[in-house]
Scaffold this motif. Structure first.
Motif, PDB file in Angstrom:
ATOM      1  N   GLY A 153      19.008   9.223 -35.924  1.00  6.86           N
ATOM      2  CA  GLY A 153      17.920   8.370 -36.358  1.00  6.86           C
ATOM      3  C   GLY A 153      16.733   9.176 -36.859  1.00  6.86           C
ATOM      4  O   GLY A 153      16.527  10.320 -36.444  1.00  6.86           O
ATOM      5  N   PRO A 154      15.942   8.597 -37.754  1.00  2.70           N
ATOM      6  CA  PRO A 154      14.745   9.282 -38.247  1.00  2.70           C
ATOM      7  C   PRO A 154      13.780   9.586 -37.104  1.00  2.70           C
ATOM      8  O   PRO A 154      13.486   8.723 -36.269  1.00  2.70           O
ATOM      9  CB  PRO A 154      14.134   8.258 -39.219  1.00  2.70           C
ATOM     10  N   GLY A 155      13.291  10.806 -37.060  1.00  8.16           N
ATOM     11  CA  GLY A 155      12.353  11.194 -36.015  1.00  8.16           C
ATOM     12  C   GLY A 155      13.007  11.605 -34.710  1.00  8.16           C
ATOM     13  O   GLY A 155      12.316  11.921 -33.742  1.00  8.16           O
ATOM     14  N   SER A 156      14.323  11.627 -34.678  1.00 13.07           N
ATOM     15  CA  SER A 156      15.034  12.020 -33.459  1.00 13.07           C
ATOM     16  C   SER A 156      14.954  13.527 -33.273  1.00 13.07           C
ATOM     17  O   SER A 156      14.653  14.279 -34.207  1.00 13.07           O
ATOM     18  CB  SER A 156      16.489  11.584 -33.535  1.00 13.07           C
ATOM     19  N   LEU A 157      15.243  13.981 -32.066  1.00  4.93           N
ATOM     20  CA  LEU A 157      15.239  15.423 -31.818  1.00  4.93           C
ATOM     21  C   LEU A 157      16.327  16.109 -32.640  1.00  4.93           C
ATOM     22  O   LEU A 157      16.163  17.265 -33.049  1.00  4.93           O
ATOM     23  CB  LEU A 157      15.431  15.727 -30.334  1.00  4.93           C
ATOM     24  N   ALA A 158      17.436  15.419 -32.903  1.00  2.00           N
ATOM     25  CA  ALA A 158      18.494  15.993 -33.740  1.00  2.00           C
ATOM     26  C   ALA A 158      17.954  16.317 -35.132  1.00  2.00           C
ATOM     27  O   ALA A 158      18.280  17.366 -35.702  1.00  2.00           O
ATOM     28  CB  ALA A 158      19.668  15.016 -33.843  1.00  2.00           C
ATOM     29  N   GLN A 159      17.130  15.444 -35.672  1.00  2.00           N
ATOM     30  CA  GLN A 159      16.510  15.730 -36.963  1.00  2.00           C
ATOM     31  C   GLN A 159      15.505  16.871 -36.837  1.00  2.00           C
ATOM     32  O   GLN A 159      15.479  17.797 -37.648  1.00  2.00           O
ATOM     33  CB  GLN A 159      15.792  14.500 -37.532  1.00  2.00           C
ATOM     34  N   MET A 160      14.671  16.818 -35.781  1.00  2.00           N
ATOM     35  CA  MET A 160      13.634  17.834 -35.631  1.00  2.00           C
ATOM     36  C   MET A 160      14.224  19.233 -35.450  1.00  2.00           C
ATOM     37  O   MET A 160      13.688  20.214 -35.963  1.00  2.00           O
ATOM     38  CB  MET A 160      12.742  17.493 -34.443  1.00  2.00           C
ATOM     39  N   ALA A 161      15.337  19.333 -34.704  1.00  2.00           N
ATOM     40  CA  ALA A 161      15.974  20.633 -34.514  1.00  2.00           C
ATOM     41  C   ALA A 161      16.444  21.199 -35.850  1.00  2.00           C
ATOM     42  O   ALA A 161      16.265  22.390 -36.135  1.00  2.00           O
ATOM     43  CB  ALA A 161      17.150  20.508 -33.546  1.00  2.00           C
TER      44      ALA A 161
END
Length: 328
Positions: free
Chosen positions: A162-170
């Motif tokens: 999802g947008p803004g998830s930690l997966a994206q941030m990493a």
């Protein structure tokens, strides 16, 4: 010389103050003396909810009080957080949030101030992410992916839940520190993201270890790196992100859950809730159940957790600004 009236008033005031102090002490000593509502700002059955229920069971066993889970999902956790921010600061409405708590302030206009409206009590659990690719992927490690992404900017893709998830941030932190360009493909949850990575529709994904480790050990996914500061015991041959490239020496990312109280909660109540969480996490039964979900109990104190929150929020705000990340 004080009048008799003044002396009488002072005596009564002293007696009243004594009763007030005694009543406050008694209230603190008795906490919790009624059920605690633990607000999980995500849907039932998800990772945060599953962990919260295990820890709540332990807290109930330690305190003798019911810990009632109330799911208030939506807006990446901000709906439930907003509810707790407005709650009476008496220790009986508690927020159980995740990494999104420190990411949301940099991405969204929130109906609360994450720094001013909450008191961090204790980090409950943590879990690293595994950068995974399809079993048949040409990438065998993170260095392979970085080299390919530098050779073909904007060609490769990464998934998130999802947008803004930690997966994206990493992944965005990886982009920031290495200078690579990869395209974000957001999903509505981790399960569909993993399915498409396994099928090769998306190139890589910083997947929560709790949800992806079994796929890696069974050979359905290939682990390119782990996001923790040390190698995972379950994957001793998989390098950390920091080991993979000199520009990533400070890369250290964990998903986490933790407890928060509304601002204004008395310090002694905060201390008692912290103690309750720590005792629950120390129970062998609680630790065993969390371990089966791939989660590591933490049980930090309030000061440690507050410093951790400040560091995480500053880090993700920097990544969001540097990479010009927005969400709809």
């Amino acid at each position: 010389m004080k009048s008799a009236h003044t002396q009488r008033w002072l005596a009564l005031t002293a007696i009243a103050s004594t009763f007030t102090v005694a009543a406050t002490a008694a209230q603190a000593t008795g906490y919790p003396d009624q059920p605690i509502t633990l607000v999980v700002p995500y849907s039932a059955g998800g990772g945060a909810d599953n962990a919260a229920r295990i820890i709540a069971e332990g807290m109930g066993a330690v305190s003798g009080q019911s810990i009632v889970i109330e799911n208030k999902g939506g807006a990446s956790g901000s709906i439930g957080a907003s509810y707790v921010a407005r709650a009476k600061p008496d220790g009986y409405t508690v927020l159980y949030d995740s990494s999104a708590f420190t990411i949301n302030p940099g991405l969204r206009k929130l109906p609360y101030d994450a720094k001013k409206d909450f008191i961090p009590v204790s980090q409950a659990v943590s879990v690293p992410n595994i950068l995974v690719a399809a079993e048949k992927s040409s990438f065998n490690n993170l260095s392979d992916f970085i080299a390919a992404a530098k050779a073909k900017p904007g060609h490769y893709t990464y998934a998130s839940y999802g947008p803004g998830s930690l997966a994206q941030m990493a992944a965005e932190l990886l982009k920031k520190d290495t200078g690579i360009d990869a395209v974000h493909i957001p999903y509505k949850g981790g399960a569909p993201a993993i399915v498409d990575v396994m099928g090769g529709q998306v190139d890589v994904y910083f997947a929560n270890a709790a949800s992806s480790l079994n796929y890696v050990t069974s050979g359905k996914l290939k682990a390119l790196a782990v996001s923790s500061d040390k190698r995972m015991p379950e994957l001793p041959n998989v390098a950390t992100v920091a080991e993979s490239d000199p520009s990533l020496k400070d890369f250290n990312v964990y998903e986490w859950n933790g407890f928060f109280l509304p601002a204004g909660t008395a310090p002694d109540v905060v201390a008692k809730l912290q103690d309750l969480v720590q005792k629950a996490l120390a129970r062998p039964e609680t630790r065993d159940k969390l371990a089966k979900l791939g989660l590591t109990p933490v049980g930090s104190n309030a000061e440690e957790f507050a410093r951790f929150i400040d560091t995480e929020q500053a880090r993700w705000a920097e990544v969001i600004k540097a990479n010009n990340i927005t969400v709809n």
